[in-house]
Design an enzyme around this catalytic site. Structure first.
Site, PDB file in Angstrom:
ATOM      1  CB  SER A 154     -14.465  -6.183 -32.495  1.00  0.00           C
ATOM      2  OG  SER A 154     -15.880  -6.517 -31.409  1.00  0.00           O
ATOM      3  CE1 TYR A 167     -15.924 -11.295 -34.974  1.00  0.00           C
ATOM      4  CE2 TYR A 167     -15.210 -10.295 -32.923  1.00  0.00           C
ATOM      5  CZ  TYR A 167     -15.932  -9.906 -34.941  1.00  0.00           C
ATOM      6  OH  TYR A 167     -16.552  -9.155 -34.530  1.00  0.00           O
TER       7      TYR A 167
END
Length: 267
Positions: A154, A167
């Protein structure tokens, strides 16, 4: 004078005869990649926790034995081992692995209130799952001397919003895991990473959760490419990285974000 060698036209089915495993492959980006791999000629085994979503994929694709679904928790070793073995039994070989499974919501609340169990759940879903799937698929991927692993990270590995430490840490770890495994597994297996930015996945969920994305003009306008991304944008790159056309590409990260991380932001 010798003729100038031409450049061959791209193969419309570059994954013909190959088998690709996609974790988290029943919805969102994972479904987009699995569907694109099928369109590129591959057989596909998808692993996902959501049985309804997996069954919907098989119904929608309607490609018979070329697609199989397996319930999978990537954070547990025994199910991962079983997934790889089942895929080998069903398809006879493994040529590509897409490590896409993970927890979608990056927000975990303030760090002071983040419980260790929740922190570990993010690392297990994204990072440990990628380790386990790669570990158990590696021998099959290397068997034909041209395997490919694509990890889905990401842009949050590079930039953050508040309260997303777990995350971001998991996705950042995927970048390092990618180049480390590329060195260890080469030349028989190539390992690369895709870091998506804002990808609208609303229309790529299971039928009961599917909807049209609610996007505003300003959502699109903040992207230099002029729009929010779609699973197809990520899937096109994944198919390339899985294919023989990318034979000289390994250990790399590819950002697919419409240019957002290159745009300076001032308040």
């Amino acid at each position: 004078m010798a003729p100038v060698p031409g450049i061959e036209a791209p193969d419309p089915q570059p994954l013909r005869g190959r088998t690709v495993l996609v974790t988290g492959g029943a919805q969102g980006i994972g479904r987009g990649i699995a569907q694109a791999a099928l369109g590129a000629g591959a057989s596909v085994a998808i692993g996902d926790l959501d049985g309804d979503a997996g069954a919907a994929c098989l119904r929608d694709w309607n490609v018979g034995e070329r697609a199989t679904f397996h319930r999978l928790d990537v954070g547990r070793e025994a199910p991962v081992r079983g997934f790889v073995r089942a895929a080998l039994r069903a398809h006879g070989r493994i040529d590509g692995l897409v490590n896409n499974a993970g927890i979608a919501d990056p927000a975990t609340g303030p760090l002071q209130r983040l419980e260790l169990a929740k922190w570990r759940s993010y690392l297990d879903a994204h990072l440990s799952g990628t380790f386990l799937c790669s570990k158990h698929a590696l021998a099959a991927l290397a068997a034909h001397g041209a395997g490919s692993i694509v990890n889905i990270a990401s842009t949050r590995a590079h930039q953050s919003e508040p309260d997303t430490e777990a995350y971001a840490a998991a996705k950042g770890g995927l970048l390092a895991f990618t180049h480390a495994l590329a060195i260890s597994a080469g030349p028989a297996v190539r390992v690369n990473c895709i870091s998506p930015g804002w990808i609208a996945t609303d229309a790529w969920r299971k039928p009961t959760a599917r909807r049209t994305p609610k996007l505003r003009p300003r959502d699109h306008a903040q992207h230099p490419a002029g729009r929010v991304g779609t699973p197809e944008d990520v899937a096109a790159l994944a198919v390339y990285l899985l294919s023989p056309a990318a034979a000289f590409v390994t250990g790399q990260e590819f950002v697919v974000d419409g240019g957002m991380t290159r745009k300076m932001q001032y308040v």
